[in-house]
Design an enzyme around this catalytic site. Structure first.
Site, PDB file in Angstrom:
ATOM      1  N   HIS A  55       0.831  -1.203   0.000  1.00  0.00           N
ATOM      2  CA  HIS A  55       0.000   0.000   0.000  1.00  0.00           C
ATOM      3  C   HIS A  55       0.869   1.258   0.000  1.00  0.00           C
ATOM      4  O   HIS A  55       0.533   2.250  -0.655  1.00  0.00           O
ATOM      5  CB  HIS A  55      -0.932  -0.002   1.214  1.00  0.00           C
ATOM      6  CG  HIS A  55      -2.178  -0.796   1.013  1.00  0.00           C
ATOM      7  ND1 HIS A  55      -3.440  -0.292   1.226  1.00  0.00           N
ATOM      8  CD2 HIS A  55      -2.366  -2.069   0.609  1.00  0.00           C
ATOM      9  CE1 HIS A  55      -4.358  -1.220   0.955  1.00  0.00           C
ATOM     10  NE2 HIS A  55      -3.720  -2.312   0.592  1.00  0.00           N
TER      11      HIS A  55
ATOM     12  N   PRO B 228      -5.388  -1.611  -6.216  1.00  0.00           N
ATOM     13  CA  PRO B 228      -6.259  -2.624  -6.816  1.00  0.00           C
ATOM     14  C   PRO B 228      -7.347  -3.028  -5.831  1.00  0.00           C
ATOM     15  O   PRO B 228      -7.097  -3.138  -4.625  1.00  0.00           O
ATOM     16  CB  PRO B 228      -5.300  -3.790  -7.112  1.00  0.00           C
ATOM     17  CG  PRO B 228      -4.144  -3.579  -6.190  1.00  0.00           C
ATOM     18  CD  PRO B 228      -4.009  -2.099  -6.030  1.00  0.00           C
TER      19      PRO B 228
END
Length: 330
Positions: A68, A167
């Protein structure tokens, strides 16, 4: 004949990986702290080992935190920064599910490094996150590999920077491929890095549509193994507490291995975005190769992690070395 095909594909994958490798950031090198903090790797590993012994969540939480962080503003530990107004990266909707144990792993390792006089104010939180990620993989049964170091910590962290850059569980293969390509990562990188889902858990809400009222023709996603779907319905009834979580890899959720790819072959990719990796001719070949050859998977995963760790790297005056990973230096 099948064996020969696998060997040929394995060689091809490795060749493609070498070809697609973006240049190593000139400022990053494995022995970056050789003079300033020579024992940094053992200090971080010992801290990570203690944390992992306390809770199994440490492994997948740290690995996910690294991903992340790198995908938003580059690998600069900006995801760890806190905001009094709730406007930092970690406060964004797509980051709210990041487990606190991942943050705690880096914060503890940073404190351990800072406690060594010669290392004080020398090692960035971004590098500690990269090292801690490698260590949780290794301590969970995965490969040992060298980590490029020399990153500086970012000073900016905003909630607005996160939206649309990670995503999501419902993405199809084309969306995944395009998102990774926007970061200079190949389809092989996409499939290899997705193998991180061999560890960890996810909440029922991330896949509930796949097991209830999928569409007008079927209540269950036809790409999902039907027996597995029934098991998931028992674990996640319609009125389940949204905090309930199930393993991403039903075979070995606490071990770093290649069972994730074997699951995809059986239609047991828990998230739609995972099963999507088995939806094209090219991606199936890669998945099958990884499922058949764990050593190949590990080698390519390491190469892909190295490329991921180069995204948006800040050096020199572009960043700083934070004293506390949670706040910028005053």
């Amino acid at each position: 004949m099948v064996t020969n095909c696998i060997i040929f594909l394995s060689t091809t994958l490795l060749f493609l990986l070498i070809l697609s490798s973006n240049q190593c950031s000139a400022q990053l090198k494995r022995d970056y702290y050789r003079d300033s903090c020579p024992n940094v790797e053992s200090i971080v590993r010992n801290s990570v080992k203690k944390k992992l012994q306390e809770t199994f969540v440490t492994g997948p939480a740290t690995l996910r935190l690294f991903f992340h962080d790198c995908f938003i503003q580059g690998c600069d530990a900006s995801v760890i920064l806190a905001s009094r107004t709730g406007d930092a990266e970690k406060d964004a909707e797509d980051d709210l599910s990041l487990a606190g144990d991942g943050f705690d792993t880096v914060i503890r390792a940073k404190e351990a490094v800072e406690s060594v006089p010669e290392c004080k104010n020398e090692v960035s939180c971004a590098d500690i996150l990269a090292l801690a990620t490698r260590d949780v993989i290794l301590l969970s049964g995965g490969p040992k590999y060298g980590v490029e170091l020399g990153r500086k910590d970012g000073r900016i962290s905003t909630k607005a920077s996160v939206g649309g850059h990670l995503p999501l569980a419902h993405f199809n293969y084309k969306k995944l491929r395009n998102m990774f390509a926007s970061h200079g990562l190949s389809e092989v990188d996409l499939i290899a890095l997705s193998g991180a889902h061999t560890m960890g858990f996810t909440h029922c809400g991330q896949f509930s549509k796949r097991i209830y009222n999928y569409n007008s023709q079927s209540s269950i996603d036809p790409t999902l193994n039907q027996g597995y779907a029934k098991q998931l319905q028992k674990a996640c009834p319609r009125d389940v507490d949204p905090r309930v979580a199930v393993p991403l890899d039903p075979a070995s959720p606490l071990k770093f291995d290649n069972s994730f790819y074997k699951n995809l072959q059986q239609g047991k990719g828990l998230l739609a975005s995972d099963q999507a990796l088995y939806s094209t001719r090219k991606s199936k070949r890669v998945v099958n190769a990884f499922a058949s050859n764990s050593s190949l998977f590990e080698r390519i995963f390491v190469s892909s992690m190295t490329r991921l760790g180069r995204l948006g790297v800040k050096t020199g005056n572009q960043g700083e070395i934070r004293k506390d990973c949670r706040v910028i230096n005053s």
